[in-house]
Enzyme design. Structure first.
Site, PDB file in Angstrom:
ATOM      1  N   GLU A 137      15.327 -36.450 -56.565  1.00 37.93           N
ATOM      2  CA  GLU A 137      14.270 -35.774 -55.806  1.00 37.93           C
ATOM      3  C   GLU A 137      12.892 -36.261 -56.228  1.00 37.93           C
ATOM      4  OE1 GLU A 137      17.895 -33.442 -55.198  1.00 37.93           O
ATOM      5  OE2 GLU A 137      16.974 -34.405 -56.939  1.00 37.93           O
ATOM      6  N   GLU A 162      19.943 -12.298 -51.740  1.00 38.50           N
ATOM      7  CA  GLU A 162      20.014 -13.726 -51.439  1.00 38.50           C
ATOM      8  C   GLU A 162      19.572 -14.060 -50.015  1.00 38.50           C
ATOM      9  OE1 GLU A 162      20.319 -16.552 -52.635  1.00 38.50           O
ATOM     10  OE2 GLU A 162      21.054 -16.327 -54.689  1.00 38.50           O
TER      11      GLU A 162
END
Length: 350
Positions: free
Chosen positions: A97, A146
């Site tokens: 990344e 979540e």
């Protein structure tokens, strides 16, 4: 001591890591992974180390543990938003990344090397901890509100990280990105990025004439994906739906993929539902695939059975074999609308 909110009423603890990135290195190939995983405070020198099954960070951790080695990890709490964005999407395996963000911004990401782990740490981070995880060392973790909009995973034992080094700026700012019931800010940015990645991976798999991809915000950017194509051959729609459902960016915890014609705006829910209800025949146009990639966060799977889920790929395109004979849409053509506007536009504007 750093103030850490309790983000949701029923959370099992305080999560310092919601907009954070876990930094690990692949033990065989040596590339560096950045992943956004939730991080719960256990005590003054211990953090929770939950990672969903199949994620790159978890695979790396499992490799270390299988060899009897500890897993070293650095966690950044507050950093360049692009790093956080990259950590939460499916950057291709083997690509760091750091490199992905560097390419996006046109310059390398500045890092320093961690004293304990030897891992590259974002030089502009607000707070960083270097940690070590050892196989078998676990503590109860969760629940946590979540991205599905539920407290979908109960409290259960999960690996922990022991903090070995702490670095921070004066008066550091912790980046918080707690998910809530969709749609929410946490999901919106992932909608755009995951849609683009699925489109890219579908094209790489050879799917022609893709007109649009949208990972719908109501599905947390994962549970509902709409794909628009210009049909070129029999089975084109089914092929597109299957690839969208199982490519790397679309593979984890999906539920529905709907394939529509190129006259449908994939971001317009009414457009999509109209196509779904008028161009699909449930008996022949819905494919259900069992034992697909899921995990503890899936709210529809009962406790004790989590791991797999099913998928539905819905062909909501005009049937290819009689597409030219399908009933025409009951709306004015662009030419008629343009002529009406030219003739009556001034009156309608008054």
């Amino acid at each position: 001591k750093f103030p850490t909110p309790k983000w949701h009423e029923l959370d099992g603890g305080r999560y310092i890591g919601t907009g954070s990135i876990d930094i690990t290195v692949e033990p065989d190939e040596g590339w560096v992974n950045l992943g956004t995983y939730r991080v719960m405070i256990q005590n003054e020198d211990t953090l929770g180390f939950y990672i969903s099954p199949g994620k790159q960070g978890r695979i790396m951790r499992e490799k270390y543990f299988a060899r009897g080695q500890s897993c070293k990890v650095a966690v950044s709490f507050g950093q360049d938003p692009l790093l956080y964005l990259a950590g939460g999407i499916e950057v291709p395996r083997g690509v760091s990344e750091y490199d992905w963000v560097g390419g996006l911004q046109g310059s390398p990401v500045p890092v320093i090397i961690g004293e304990y782990t030897g891992l590259p740490i974002p030089a502009t981070a607000e707070i960083v901890v270097e940690c070590e995880a050892i196989a078998g060392e676990e503590m109860d973790e969760g629940p946590f509100g979540e991205w599905t909009g539920y407290y979908a995973s109960s409290m259960r034992p999960e690996p922990i990280m022991k903090v070995k080094r702490l670095y921070h700026r004066h008066n550091p700012i912790i980046l918080g990105a707690p998910p809530t019931r969709p749609p929410c800010e946490f999901n919106y940015m992932r909608c755009f990025m995951r849609s683009a990645l699925i489109w890219q991976q579908m094209e790489a798999a050879g799917i022609p004439d893709i007109q649009g991809v949208w990972c719908h915000e109501a599905g947390g950017a994962r549970l509902l994906t709409i794909v628009s194509i210009k049909q070129r051959y029999p089975g084109h729609a089914k092929q597109a739906g299957m690839v969208a459902a199982y490519c790397h960016a679309g593979g984890y915890l999906g539920r529905y993929v709907v394939v529509v014609d190129d006259d449908i705006d994939v971001t317009n829910t009414n457009d999509v539902l109209w196509a779904l209800t008028t161009r699909s025949n449930p008996e022949i146009d819905i494919e259900t695939i069992r034992r697909s990639w899921s995990g503890p966060l899936d709210p529809i799977i009962p406790k004790g059975q989590k791991g797999h889920s099913s998928r539905a790929v819905i062909d909501a395109c005009r049937p290819y074999e009689w597409m030219s004979d399908f009933p025409p849409v009951a709306e004015s053509s662009p030419e008629v609308r343009r002529a009406a506007e030219e003739k009556w536009g001034k009156i309608l504007d008054e």
